[in-house]
Design a protein around this motif. Structure first.
Motif, PDB file in Angstrom:
ATOM      1  N   ASP A  16       0.835  -1.211   0.000  1.00 19.10           N
ATOM      2  CA  ASP A  16       0.000   0.000   0.000  1.00 19.10           C
ATOM      3  C   ASP A  16       0.866   1.256   0.000  1.00 19.10           C
ATOM      4  O   ASP A  16       0.559   2.235  -0.684  1.00 19.10           O
ATOM      5  CB  ASP A  16      -0.919   0.015   1.227  1.00 19.10           C
ATOM      6  N   LYS A  62      -7.763  -4.109  -4.143  1.00 16.97           N
ATOM      7  CA  LYS A  62      -7.170  -4.509  -2.865  1.00 16.97           C
ATOM      8  C   LYS A  62      -8.238  -4.591  -1.776  1.00 16.97           C
ATOM      9  O   LYS A  62      -8.207  -5.480  -0.932  1.00 16.97           O
ATOM     10  CB  LYS A  62      -6.052  -3.538  -2.460  1.00 16.97           C
ATOM     11  N   GLN A  65     -10.178  -7.764  -2.349  1.00 18.31           N
ATOM     12  CA  GLN A  65      -9.397  -8.931  -1.938  1.00 18.31           C
ATOM     13  C   GLN A  65      -9.403  -9.091  -0.431  1.00 18.31           C
ATOM     14  O   GLN A  65      -9.528 -10.195   0.085  1.00 18.31           O
ATOM     15  CB  GLN A  65      -7.963  -8.815  -2.446  1.00 18.31           C
ATOM     16  N   ASN A  99      -3.798 -10.295  -8.672  1.00 17.09           N
ATOM     17  CA  ASN A  99      -4.175  -8.993  -9.236  1.00 17.09           C
ATOM     18  C   ASN A  99      -4.930  -9.120 -10.550  1.00 17.09           C
ATOM     19  O   ASN A  99      -5.058  -8.159 -11.302  1.00 17.09           O
ATOM     20  CB  ASN A  99      -2.922  -8.130  -9.415  1.00 17.09           C
TER      21      ASN A  99
END
Length: 200
Positions: A16, A62, A65, A99
């Motif tokens: 991140d 993200k 996920q 991804n």
């Protein structure tokens, strides 16, 4: 827009902090206020918009996920995203799959010499992600034949064999949870109309 990671100049699986750092640097560089006297001002503005879109897309993925446990656990009951002792090439494949960069994952897999059960398993997931369900089934079956006792591989094979239609519909309506509900309602309306016509 192309691959959002390419737009930000970072690798898939970046942290991140790495994502935010790249985003901030590019945003400052291409911000309209920083390019007022730039003869290529319009191109800079387009690039700025592309950077915003890429950042938003990556952060949304993200978030999804983390909410659903990643691609593997939510779709195929897999824990591949948590494997930390993979070979470097396999780790790259894991990152690409996590991804949703399925073609990139296949490119790495196709360049590998050793084709073990895990290799076939990852190929199956990549092909399923690209919508090649028949090929995905073949790879999953090969993974199971090499390691019949592996529950992870068996679950994937079953879901591909019996849930191919489900997977493709999920791929099309991902992020639109009410789409399938709308189809269900429409089919119920049509059935009701047929029954009314027949009974009259």
């Amino acid at each position: 827009m192309g691959n959002p990671y390419d737009v930000l100049g970072i690798r898939p699986g970046a942290t991140d902090e790495e994502i935010k750092k790249a985003y901030r640097a590019l945003s400052r560089k291409y911000h309209p206020d920083a390019n007022i006297n730039n003869p290529n001002r319009e191109q800079a503005e387009e690039r700025f918009k592309e950077i915003q879109q890429a950042y938003n897309q990556i952060m949304q993925e993200k978030q999804q996920q983390s909410s659903f446990g990643g691609y593997g656990s939510s779709r195929y009951g897999s824990s591949y995203g948590r494997r930390t002792q993979e070979e470097p090439e396999m780790q790259a494949v894991v990152n690409f799959l996590a991804n949703r960069c399925y073609q990139e994952a296949l490119n790495v897999l196709n360049g590998m010499q050793e084709h073990n059960a895990r290799w076939y398993y990852y190929c199956a997931i990549a092909h399923a992600g690209l919508g090649n369900n028949m090929t995905a089934c073949e790879y999953a079956e090969q993974a199971v034949s090499l390691e019949p006792s592996n529950l992870e591989y068996r679950q994937l094979m079953q879901q591909l064999n019996f849930g191919g239609a489900w997977y493709s519909s999920m791929g099309q309506s991902y992020g639109r949870p009410y789409e399938n509900f709308g189809r269900f309602c429409m089919s119920m309306v049509l059935m009701n109309m047929c029954c009314t016509c027949c009974c009259v």
